[in-house]
Design a protein around this motif. Structure first.
Motif, PDB file in Angstrom:
ATOM      1  N   VAL A 181      -3.553  12.618 -31.050  1.00 35.52           N
ATOM      2  CA  VAL A 181      -4.290  13.662 -30.327  1.00 35.52           C
ATOM      3  C   VAL A 181      -5.764  13.646 -30.713  1.00 35.52           C
ATOM      4  O   VAL A 181      -6.652  13.663 -29.850  1.00 35.52           O
ATOM      5  CB  VAL A 181      -3.687  15.060 -30.624  1.00 35.52           C
ATOM      6  N   ALA A 182      -6.046  13.588 -32.010  1.00 30.22           N
ATOM      7  CA  ALA A 182      -7.431  13.636 -32.492  1.00 30.22           C
ATOM      8  C   ALA A 182      -8.247  12.448 -31.975  1.00 30.22           C
ATOM      9  O   ALA A 182      -9.376  12.608 -31.498  1.00 30.22           O
ATOM     10  CB  ALA A 182      -7.442  13.657 -34.023  1.00 30.22           C
ATOM     11  N   VAL A 183      -7.673  11.248 -32.076  1.00 27.50           N
ATOM     12  CA  VAL A 183      -8.377  10.040 -31.629  1.00 27.50           C
ATOM     13  C   VAL A 183      -8.644  10.094 -30.126  1.00 27.50           C
ATOM     14  O   VAL A 183      -9.751   9.788 -29.662  1.00 27.50           O
ATOM     15  CB  VAL A 183      -7.571   8.773 -31.986  1.00 27.50           C
ATOM     16  N   MET A 184      -7.640  10.523 -29.346  1.00 23.04           N
ATOM     17  CA  MET A 184      -7.804  10.566 -27.892  1.00 23.04           C
ATOM     18  C   MET A 184      -8.776  11.656 -27.463  1.00 23.04           C
ATOM     19  O   MET A 184      -9.472  11.516 -26.455  1.00 23.04           O
ATOM     20  CB  MET A 184      -6.450  10.756 -27.221  1.00 23.04           C
ATOM     21  N   LEU A 185      -8.833  12.750 -28.218  1.00 21.53           N
ATOM     22  CA  LEU A 185      -9.825  13.786 -27.919  1.00 21.53           C
ATOM     23  C   LEU A 185     -11.234  13.220 -28.036  1.00 21.53           C
ATOM     24  O   LEU A 185     -12.083  13.442 -27.171  1.00 21.53           O
ATOM     25  CB  LEU A 185      -9.662  14.981 -28.866  1.00 21.53           C
TER      26      LEU A 185
ATOM     27  N   ILE B 174     -16.205  17.256 -30.920  1.00 21.60           N
ATOM     28  CA  ILE B 174     -16.298  18.120 -32.106  1.00 21.60           C
ATOM     29  C   ILE B 174     -14.910  18.418 -32.668  1.00 21.60           C
ATOM     30  O   ILE B 174     -14.664  18.251 -33.875  1.00 21.60           O
ATOM     31  CB  ILE B 174     -17.028  19.441 -31.763  1.00 21.60           C
ATOM     32  N   VAL B 175     -13.978  18.849 -31.801  1.00 17.36           N
ATOM     33  CA  VAL B 175     -12.630  19.207 -32.261  1.00 17.36           C
ATOM     34  C   VAL B 175     -11.911  17.984 -32.825  1.00 17.36           C
ATOM     35  O   VAL B 175     -11.340  18.021 -33.921  1.00 17.36           O
ATOM     36  CB  VAL B 175     -11.805  19.828 -31.117  1.00 17.36           C
ATOM     37  N   GLY B 176     -11.939  16.884 -32.077  1.00 16.00           N
ATOM     38  CA  GLY B 176     -11.283  15.662 -32.541  1.00 16.00           C
ATOM     39  C   GLY B 176     -11.890  15.134 -33.817  1.00 16.00           C
ATOM     40  O   GLY B 176     -11.176  14.690 -34.731  1.00 16.00           O
ATOM     41  N   GLY B 177     -13.225  15.196 -33.913  1.00 23.57           N
ATOM     42  CA  GLY B 177     -13.911  14.715 -35.111  1.00 23.57           C
ATOM     43  C   GLY B 177     -13.546  15.522 -36.347  1.00 23.57           C
ATOM     44  O   GLY B 177     -13.340  14.963 -37.434  1.00 23.57           O
ATOM     45  N   ILE B 178     -13.462  16.852 -36.201  1.00 25.59           N
ATOM     46  CA  ILE B 178     -13.094  17.714 -37.328  1.00 25.59           C
ATOM     47  C   ILE B 178     -11.681  17.382 -37.814  1.00 25.59           C
ATOM     48  O   ILE B 178     -11.418  17.272 -39.020  1.00 25.59           O
ATOM     49  CB  ILE B 178     -13.186  19.199 -36.925  1.00 25.59           C
ATOM     50  N   ILE B 179     -10.757  17.198 -36.862  1.00 25.64           N
ATOM     51  CA  ILE B 179      -9.366  16.901 -37.236  1.00 25.64           C
ATOM     52  C   ILE B 179      -9.274  15.551 -37.944  1.00 25.64           C
ATOM     53  O   ILE B 179      -8.595  15.411 -38.966  1.00 25.64           O
ATOM     54  CB  ILE B 179      -8.455  16.911 -35.986  1.00 25.64           C
ATOM     55  N   ILE B 180      -9.963  14.541 -37.419  1.00 24.61           N
ATOM     56  CA  ILE B 180      -9.952  13.215 -38.054  1.00 24.61           C
ATOM     57  C   ILE B 180     -10.515  13.294 -39.468  1.00 24.61           C
ATOM     58  O   ILE B 180      -9.967  12.707 -40.410  1.00 24.61           O
ATOM     59  CB  ILE B 180     -10.750  12.201 -37.202  1.00 24.61           C
ATOM     60  N   ALA B 181     -11.608  14.043 -39.620  1.00 24.82           N
ATOM     61  CA  ALA B 181     -12.221  14.181 -40.941  1.00 24.82           C
ATOM     62  C   ALA B 181     -11.260  14.852 -41.924  1.00 24.82           C
ATOM     63  O   ALA B 181     -11.132  14.428 -43.079  1.00 24.82           O
ATOM     64  CB  ALA B 181     -13.511  14.992 -40.832  1.00 24.82           C
TER      65      ALA B 181
END
Length: 285
Positions: free
Chosen positions: A124-128, A266-273
């Motif tokens: 989900v995070a990567v695809m976001l 922003i949302v995906g980047g925060i989750i990946i981090a």
């Protein structure tokens, strides 16, 4: 799942179902934040079934389309089949558009790929993020639609192919089908509306399959508590989606995808981090 978790997830679903930010992805993220166990058959089914609750808001808002039969004369020289198609053209185009999703969706479900994807917050995070980057540029690439361009059989089928990409959580069914419509020369508004219409048979089929699978595997899930949560989730998602949909059409028509692209990154980047730092998303253990 408890009552508060049900309401929170349903609100998230209603808000995001028609936005190009992936409602499924947001529900998976929300479930992780709330500490809901992933991999549970009921949780998977709940994710799809309340999406159908949100989708029913389309039928409510566009009821004249869904309950309209064309009584105007068919083109001269039309066969009996052609006359029938002319009369029920709206439903015929939806049937053509949903065919690719039926085939791909069944294959993904039978292979177990769909269940695996639904358990992966990493996907989900990567695809976001990837979808967000794409959306920063898609208005310039595809925003050449004209009002006179209408949905026909070839366009409906091609939009249906785009919809298949959304089997990956985080892609967004809304984004895939709207962009698909724009590549076929539709305006953003026309593409968004056909995306809404196409969601109804798509999610109706997905919901039916999930219910059948639940009853086949084990009926122990069908407690009065779980059934009540499903009903509550559908009702809340329906009401919230009804309000969100009208706003989205107006916003998309005027401003395009860029703001949604920034939000996704922003949302995906925060989750990946967070995941790379070894943190769990669960707020409740």
């Amino acid at each position: 799942m408890d009552w508060l978790q049900t309401i929170i997830i349903a609100v998230v679903e209603g808000l995001t179902e028609f936005l190009p930010v992936s409602s499924t992805g947001h529900m998976i993220i929300t479930q992780n934040l709330l500490g809901i166990e992933q991999g549970d058959p009921f949780v998977h089914a709940f994710t799809f079934i309340i999406q159908f609750g949100a989708i029913l808001s389309v039928v409510c808002l566009y009821w004249k389309k869904f309950f309209h039969i064309d009584h105007s004369p068919a083109p001269e020289g039309s066969s009996a089949w052609g006359k029938l198609i002319h009369k029920f053209r709206f439903y015929w185009l939806l049937f053509i558009g949903v065919l690719p999703a039926v085939i791909i969706g069944l294959l993904a479900k039978k292979s177990g790929l769909l269940d695996w994807l639904l358990d992966s917050v990493e996907v989900v995070a990567v695809m976001l993020v990837l979808g967000g980057i794409f959306m920063l540029f898609c208005d310039k690439l595809f925003n050449k639609g004209k009002e006179e361009n209408k949905v026909n059989e070839p366009r409906a089928f091609k939009i249906g192919l785009y919809q298949c990409i959304s089997v990956i959580p985080g892609v967004s069914r809304s984004m895939a089908t709207i962009v698909g419509g724009m590549t076929q020369g539709l305006t953003r508004k026309s593409a968004a509306e056909f995306s809404f219409f196409l969601a109804v048979p798509t999610m109706a089929g997905a919901t039916l399959l999930d219910l059948l699978d639940l009853f086949k595997e084990d009926t122990a899930w069908a407690t009065s508590h779980n059934v009540a949560m499903l009903i509550l989730g559908c009702v809340v998602a329906f009401i919230v989606a009804l309000l969100a949909m009208k706003w989205f059409v107006a916003f998309l028509t005027k401003y395009g995808f860029k703001a949604f692209g920034i939000y996704r990154i922003i949302v995906g980047g925060i989750i990946i981090a967070l995941l790379l730092a070894g943190h769990s998303l669960a707020m409740v253990d």
